[in-house]
Design an enzyme around this catalytic site. Structure first.
Site, PDB file in Angstrom:
ATOM      1  N   GLN A   1      -7.132  33.696   1.724  1.00 25.02           N
ATOM      2  CA  GLN A   1      -8.433  34.371   1.720  1.00 25.02           C
ATOM      3  C   GLN A   1      -9.546  33.355   1.962  1.00 25.02           C
ATOM      4  OE1 GLN A   1      -6.884  36.738  -2.111  1.00 25.02           O
ATOM      5  NE2 GLN A   1      -9.037  37.170  -1.753  1.00 25.02           N
TER       6      GLN A   1
ATOM      7  N   PHE B   1      -5.517  40.269  -2.974  1.00 20.58           N
ATOM      8  CA  PHE B   1      -5.915  40.710  -4.313  1.00 20.58           C
ATOM      9  C   PHE B   1      -6.402  39.569  -5.191  1.00 20.58           C
ATOM     10  CE2 PHE B   1      -2.495  43.663  -2.870  1.00 20.58           C
ATOM     11  CZ  PHE B   1      -3.322  44.749  -2.611  1.00 20.58           C
TER      12      PHE B   1
ATOM     13  N   GLU C   1      -6.913  33.430  -2.959  1.00 22.89           N
ATOM     14  CA  GLU C   1      -8.273  32.892  -2.894  1.00 22.89           C
ATOM     15  C   GLU C   1      -8.227  31.376  -3.039  1.00 22.89           C
ATOM     16  OE1 GLU C   1     -11.201  34.908  -5.313  1.00 22.89           O
ATOM     17  OE2 GLU C   1     -12.549  33.181  -5.274  1.00 22.89           O
TER      18      GLU C   1
ATOM     19  N   ARG D   1     -17.660  35.241 -14.988  1.00 26.68           N
ATOM     20  CA  ARG D   1     -17.766  36.680 -14.737  1.00 26.68           C
ATOM     21  C   ARG D   1     -17.465  37.481 -16.022  1.00 26.68           C
ATOM     22  NH1 ARG D   1     -18.605  40.097 -10.480  1.00 26.68           N
ATOM     23  NH2 ARG D   1     -18.870  38.370  -9.041  1.00 26.68           N
TER      24      ARG D   1
ATOM     25  N   ARG E   1      -8.350  40.731  -8.493  1.00 23.60           N
ATOM     26  CA  ARG E   1      -9.281  41.868  -8.398  1.00 23.60           C
ATOM     27  C   ARG E   1      -9.955  42.190  -9.740  1.00 23.60           C
ATOM     28  NH1 ARG E   1      -7.071  46.921  -4.838  1.00 23.60           N
ATOM     29  NH2 ARG E   1      -9.036  47.609  -3.967  1.00 23.60           N
TER      30      ARG E   1
ATOM     31  N   PHE F   1     -11.592  39.809 -11.510  1.00 22.14           N
ATOM     32  CA  PHE F   1     -11.996  38.418 -11.729  1.00 22.14           C
ATOM     33  C   PHE F   1     -12.647  38.167 -13.099  1.00 22.14           C
ATOM     34  CE2 PHE F   1     -14.274  34.491 -10.306  1.00 22.14           C
ATOM     35  CZ  PHE F   1     -13.275  33.878  -9.570  1.00 22.14           C
TER      36      PHE F   1
ATOM     37  N   THR G   1     -20.363  34.276  -8.486  1.00 23.78           N
ATOM     38  CA  THR G   1     -21.165  33.770  -9.602  1.00 23.78           C
ATOM     39  C   THR G   1     -21.610  32.333  -9.348  1.00 23.78           C
ATOM     40  OG1 THR G   1     -19.171  33.103 -10.784  1.00 23.78           O
ATOM     41  CG2 THR G   1     -20.037  35.290 -11.256  1.00 23.78           C
TER      42      THR G   1
ATOM     43  N   GLU H   1     -13.530  45.547  -5.680  1.00 24.45           N
ATOM     44  CA  GLU H   1     -13.048  45.303  -7.036  1.00 24.45           C
ATOM     45  C   GLU H   1     -13.517  46.291  -8.101  1.00 24.45           C
ATOM     46  OE1 GLU H   1     -14.660  41.172  -6.662  1.00 24.45           O
ATOM     47  OE2 GLU H   1     -12.888  40.769  -7.880  1.00 24.45           O
TER      48      GLU H   1
HETATM   49  N1  MTE Z   1      -7.463  45.921  -0.519  1.00 22.41           N
HETATM   50  C1  MTE Z   1      -6.284  45.651   0.081  1.00 22.41           C
HETATM   51  N2  MTE Z   1      -5.691  46.629   0.780  1.00 22.41           N
HETATM   52  N3  MTE Z   1      -5.689  44.437  -0.034  1.00 22.41           N
HETATM   53  C2  MTE Z   1      -6.251  43.415  -0.761  1.00 22.41           C
HETATM   54  O1  MTE Z   1      -5.693  42.320  -0.846  1.00 22.41           O
HETATM   55  N4  MTE Z   1      -8.139  42.726  -2.207  1.00 22.41           N
HETATM   56  C3  MTE Z   1      -9.173  43.181  -3.115  1.00 22.41           C
HETATM   57  C4  MTE Z   1     -10.066  44.224  -2.437  1.00 22.41           C
HETATM   58  N5  MTE Z   1      -9.276  45.230  -1.810  1.00 22.41           N
HETATM   59  C5  MTE Z   1      -7.490  43.673  -1.424  1.00 22.41           C
HETATM   60  C6  MTE Z   1      -8.083  44.953  -1.249  1.00 22.41           C
HETATM   61  C7  MTE Z   1     -10.011  42.116  -3.610  1.00 22.41           C
HETATM   62  S1  MTE Z   1      -9.471  41.211  -4.921  1.00 22.41           S
HETATM   63  C8  MTE Z   1     -11.241  41.847  -3.078  1.00 22.41           C
HETATM   64  S2  MTE Z   1     -12.229  40.663  -3.711  1.00 22.41           S
HETATM   65  C9  MTE Z   1     -11.744  42.589  -1.921  1.00 22.41           C
HETATM   66  O2  MTE Z   1     -10.822  43.557  -1.437  1.00 22.41           O
HETATM   67  C10 MTE Z   1     -12.060  41.588  -0.815  1.00 22.41           C
HETATM   68  O3  MTE Z   1     -12.445  42.179   0.342  1.00 22.41           O
HETATM   69  P1  MTE Z   1     -13.952  42.685   0.641  1.00 22.41           P
HETATM   70  O4  MTE Z   1     -14.867  41.718   0.007  1.00 22.41           O
HETATM   71  O5  MTE Z   1     -14.006  42.671   2.103  1.00 22.41           O
HETATM   72  O6  MTE Z   1     -14.039  44.035   0.033  1.00 22.41           O
HETATM   73  N1  LUZ Z   2     -14.469  34.372  -6.735  1.00 18.36           N
HETATM   74  C1  LUZ Z   2     -15.364  33.440  -7.023  1.00 18.36           C
HETATM   75  C2  LUZ Z   2     -14.614  35.625  -7.133  1.00 18.36           C
HETATM   76  O1  LUZ Z   2     -15.153  32.292  -6.677  1.00 18.36           O
HETATM   77  N2  LUZ Z   2     -16.482  33.796  -7.676  1.00 18.36           N
HETATM   78  C3  LUZ Z   2     -16.722  35.050  -8.099  1.00 18.36           C
HETATM   79  O2  LUZ Z   2     -17.740  35.330  -8.702  1.00 18.36           O
HETATM   80  C4  LUZ Z   2     -15.749  36.021  -7.833  1.00 18.36           C
HETATM   81  N3  LUZ Z   2     -15.880  37.271  -8.262  1.00 18.36           N
HETATM   82  C5  LUZ Z   2     -14.924  38.142  -8.017  1.00 18.36           C
HETATM   83  C6  LUZ Z   2     -13.798  37.754  -7.329  1.00 18.36           C
HETATM   84  N4  LUZ Z   2     -13.655  36.508  -6.880  1.00 18.36           N
HETATM   85 MO1  MOS Z   3     -10.915  39.230  -5.095  1.00 18.00          MO
HETATM   86  S1  MOS Z   3     -10.205  38.739  -6.970  1.00 18.00           S
HETATM   87  O1  MOS Z   3     -12.392  38.477  -5.345  1.00 18.00           O
HETATM   88  O2  MOS Z   3     -10.063  38.141  -4.147  1.00 18.00           O
END
Ligand code: MTE
Ligand code: LUZ
Ligand code: MOS
Length: 760
Positions: free
Chosen positions: A194, A225, A229, A307, A339, A341, A437, A709
């Site tokens: 990611q 998810f 990251e 967070r 997801r 966090f 954050t 999330e």
């Molecule tokens: N949806 C799918 N299908 N697959 C994923 O891995 N990750 C989730 C969410 N939805 C995820 C998902 C998480 S943890 C985050 S932070 C956001 O998607 C990231 O994508 P966005 O910021 O473009 O919404």
């Molecule tokens: N990642 C991060 C995150 O580095 N900072 C954040 O605040 C955060 N919040 C949600 C999911 N990933």
């Molecule tokens: Mo989502 S936990 O911010 O990849």
């Protein structure tokens, strides 16, 4: 021919993941030889048996690392490979890399590598770690008002303990990387990450290269998810190390079992709370201590803890509040982004506290929550003003929609009649802050090309992982140019096209990258309109682009998109632009813990009903209703999918997924046959998702709101619905005020214990 939407490729099974890419003839496959116990001092590596297996086998250890053996950013506690003479911190930590010319050979050889080591006593429990001073960085406190004075004036004060467990990501595609040595000392790597820039930085460090010699590409991921990251970097860097040492391409794809054992998950928390209300149920004071089980490596724990603290009060107005978080270092795998966090853990604590108040005082849970909801004019405990608050709006809409009062009455009359199946219901609001954050991370870039045939190619820092960020960005771009979405192709993410990006995370993928793409489009659009003005002999301010055509004062002109693009190119005008976006108005002072760290908040409310089989302890989810504040959606179908998916993951965390380690730190359920994840049958038949309509968000691209999330948190209502049914059973069976069991996940085993009075 137009691009095939990736959803179609997915459904047909035609999406190519890293392990599906064509393989070079010289490709070597990698596997990891990992630490055999939770804590140990590595003395030596014995590769004899592994090497004897096949001539193609190579064993690589920390001594082979040309650069710095360190991936940790916040704290330098994350070696790429643990070096002889150093300690490892969890069972499953990488000690050696094994290469071979087939996957099965590499994996077999990895199992034959042995280590000489001293086994050391592990610490697994967060509170035990805290008591022993095993804290990462220092504890962090946020406070507002005077809790001591406020507690003294409360009619009711309750304290309690709350536990929440970890959660395995179970992305469909396991961690994977394919590294190819390029000309000079350059390295190309395809990584399931990611955060391409983070992977690039890590590789540059361990190989001792400047970043411009490392190219990282993130193709579409089979889910992230949060698990990719920070934690994709290790596997990509290992593949690169193998490629550097051998000069050949190296692929590392974790088996499901290795992925489950070696990678981080959601942080388990153990928390204490104290809440005080006046006689009418108004919250006057709240305190909490969160013991975050951070695992063996710092990883993203500080950001996750931050967070947690920011979400301590959820959507409630609490005038006196004091919350402290501890990052407890234990000998478990490094817990990481998942997801939500850190926010779901905080939401569970405040909801548990309110549940306890409702049971003790007899004030109806919905009434208690309603009267304490935030409103415009309030401020969050860190000083950020509450604006465009949709807490009451979504709460009231939900209560009306599910006919909460009659629903409650029906449940009560059912429970009075049926001794064997008890029903329960719960309702909860959410309030989720959107932005990283960490201020620095709230920036992103894009590169947009309009080709001379009128087709458009967009690159941004956003990684597609199934959340359809590419589709959203394509929508934004199509709208900016007034053309159909089929004209737009969103490229996979690489560090070559957009540099210095931050992870696609914090639900900000489309917020930040959509804005960055828009910025580039606006630049190109302005150039096109200048040319259109010349061609049409009309003033540029009267012109716009819509439906594939130049419009003058809103009426079509003869000039089409295609022709305008051709003519602009013939006039030797640049049809490419780079865009950049940094989320405005974010400020935060870590010392005083005051500021506005979020661009905006997402609100909503959920109600869940459930039934419990009193003899077996099994439960069933009957219905979920959600009213969600999604702004003006860029794509409603995608947003509904995101809410439903997040909901399933949240309910799974709350009720089903039992991440357990034995007393030696060994993960007990390390396969998908023993680790239960929510599936179609687990979800209730009735899932009703409604979006608040007519509430645009002026702080994100196209007046939308981040969606990824926040809806996960609704899963917590599932926990309280089951708890409510258990309470009904206990009232009829033994009398009294019901359980105060605040321990996620509420599995059938725990439910049965609780029904039999074996747990508080
Ligand atoms: N949806 C799918 N299908 N697959 C994923 O891995 N990750 C989730 C969410 N939805 C995820 C998902 C998480 S943890 C985050 S932070 C956001 O998607 C990231 O994508 P966005 O910021 O473009 O919404
Ligand atoms: N990642 C991060 C995150 O580095 N900072 C954040 O605040 C955060 N919040 C949600 C999911 N990933
Ligand atoms: Mo989502 S936990 O911010 O990849």
């Amino acid at each position: 021919m137009n691009p095939i939407p990736e959803s179609v490729l997915n459904v047909k099974g035609q999406t190519r993941y890293i392990d599906d890419l064509p393989e070079a003839k010289t490709l070597l496959h990698a596997a990891v030889a990992a630490s055999p116990c939770a804590r140990g001092l590595l003395k030596g590596v014995d590769a004899g048996a592994a090497l004897a297996l096949h001539p193609s086998i190579r064993i690589i250890t920390a001594a082979d690392i040309p650069g710095v053996n360190q991936l940790g950013t916040a704290v330098a506690d994350e070696p790429l490979l643990v070096a002889a003479g150093s300690e490892w911190g969890f069972r499953g930590q990488a000690l050696a890399l094994v290469l071979a010319d087939s996957v099965s050979l590499a994996r077999r050889a990895a199992g034959l590598v042995t280590f000489s080591f001293d086994e050391l006593e592990p610490v697994l429990d967060a509170r035990e770690a805290a008591a022993k001073g095993l804290i990462i960085l220092s504890p962090r406190t946020q406070a507002m008002g005077d809790t001591a004075a406020a507690f003294a004036s409360c009619a009711t004060v309750i304290s309690g303990r709350v536990e929440s467990g970890g959660q395995e990501h179970v992305y469909l595609e396991t961690q994977a990387a394919l590294a190819t040595p390029a000309e000079g000392c350059a390295m190309r790597v395809i990584s399931g990450t990611q955060h391409p820039t983070g992977v690039q930085e890590g590789i540059a460090r361990v190989l001792g290269l400047p970043m411009h010699l490392v190219e990282v590409e993130a193709p579409r991921l089979g889910g992230g998810f949060g698990g990719k990251e920070d934690q994709a970097a290790l596997w990509a860097a290992l593949a690169c190390l193998g490629a550097r040492v051998t000069g050949k391409p190296v692929k590392l794809v974790l088996s499901r079992k290795d992925d489950m054992r070696m990678t981080g998950k959601r942080h388990p928390y153990s928390s204490d709370f104290r809440i005080g209300v006046d006689s009418g149920g108004k919250i006057l004071a709240f305190e909490a201590d969160y013991y975050q089980n951070s695992g063996a490596i710092c990883d993203l724990s500080p950001a996750i803890l931050s967070r947690t603290l920011f979400h301590a009060a959820s959507a409630y107005r609490i005038p006196n509040l004091r919350v402290t978080g501890y990052m407890c270092r234990t000998n478990l795998p490094p817990f990481t982004a998942f997801r939500g966090f850190g926010a779901p853990q905080a939401f569970f604590v405040i909801e548990a506290a309110l549940d306890a108040v409702s049971r003790r005082t007899g004030i109806d849970g919905a009434k208690l929550r309603r009267q304490n909801l935030l409103c415009d004019g309030d401020s969050f405990h860190f000083g950020m003003p509450v604006e465009n608050c949709r807490a009451r709006l979504s709460f009231d809409r939900l209560v009306e929609k599910v006919k909460w009062e009659s629903l409650r009455r029906n449940i009560d009359s059912h429970n009075a009649k049926d001794p064997l199946v008890k029903r329960g219901a719960a309702l909860m609001p959410i309030c989720f802050g959107v932005s990283f954050t960490k201020l620095l991370m709230n920036q992103g870039g894009s590169l947009v090309h309009v080709y001379k045939d009128g087709s458009i190619l967009v690159s941004t820092g956003a990684v597609e992982m199934g959340q359809q960020v590419s589709r959203k960005i394509a929508r934004v771009v199509a709208l900016a140019f007034g053309v159909g979405i089929e004209r737009v192709r969103v490229e996979r993410t690489t560090t070559l096209t957009v540099a210095n990006t931050y992870p696609t995370a914090a639900s900000t993928g489309s917020d930040i990258n959509g804005m960055a793409a828009l910025a580039a489009c606006q630049e190109i659009r302005a150039r096109l309109l200048v040319e259109a003005a010349t061609l049409l002999g009309a003033p540029a301010p009267e012109l716009s682009m819509e439906s594939g055509r130049v419009m003058r004062n809103g009426s079509p002109t003869p000039l089409s998109w295609d022709e305008l693009v051709t003519r602009t190119h013939e006039a030797r005008i640049d049809l490419s632009a780079h865009g950049f976006y940094a989320t405005p108005d974010l400020v935060y002072d870590m010392k005083s813990e005051r500021g506005s760290p979020f661009a905006y908040h997402v609100y909503g409310c959920a109600a869940v009903t459930a039934s419990v089989d009193v003899l077996r302890g099994t439960w069933r989810l009957d219905s979920v209703s959600v009213v969600h504040d999604g702004g003006e959606s860029i794509d409603r179908a995608v947003d509904i999918g995101q809410v439903e998916g997040a909901l399933a993951q949240g309910l799974g965390w709350a009720l089903l997924e039992d991440l357990r380690f034995d007393e030696k730190g060994k993960l007990l359920a390390d396969t998908l046959s023993t680790y239960k994840v929510p599936d179609f049958h687990f979800m209730p038949e009735k899932v009703d998702v409604e979006f608040l309509e007519g509430f645009p968000n002026h702080r994100a691209v196209m007046r939308s709101k981040a969606i990824g999330e926040p809806p996960l948190v609704y899963g917590i209502a599932g926990y309280f619905a089951v708890l409510d049914a258990i309470a009904a059973a206990r009232r009829t069976a033994v009398g009294g005020e019901g359980p105060g069991l605040y321990d996620i996940p509420l599995t059938p085993e725990k439910t049965l214990d609780c029904l039999m009075g074996a747990r508080p």
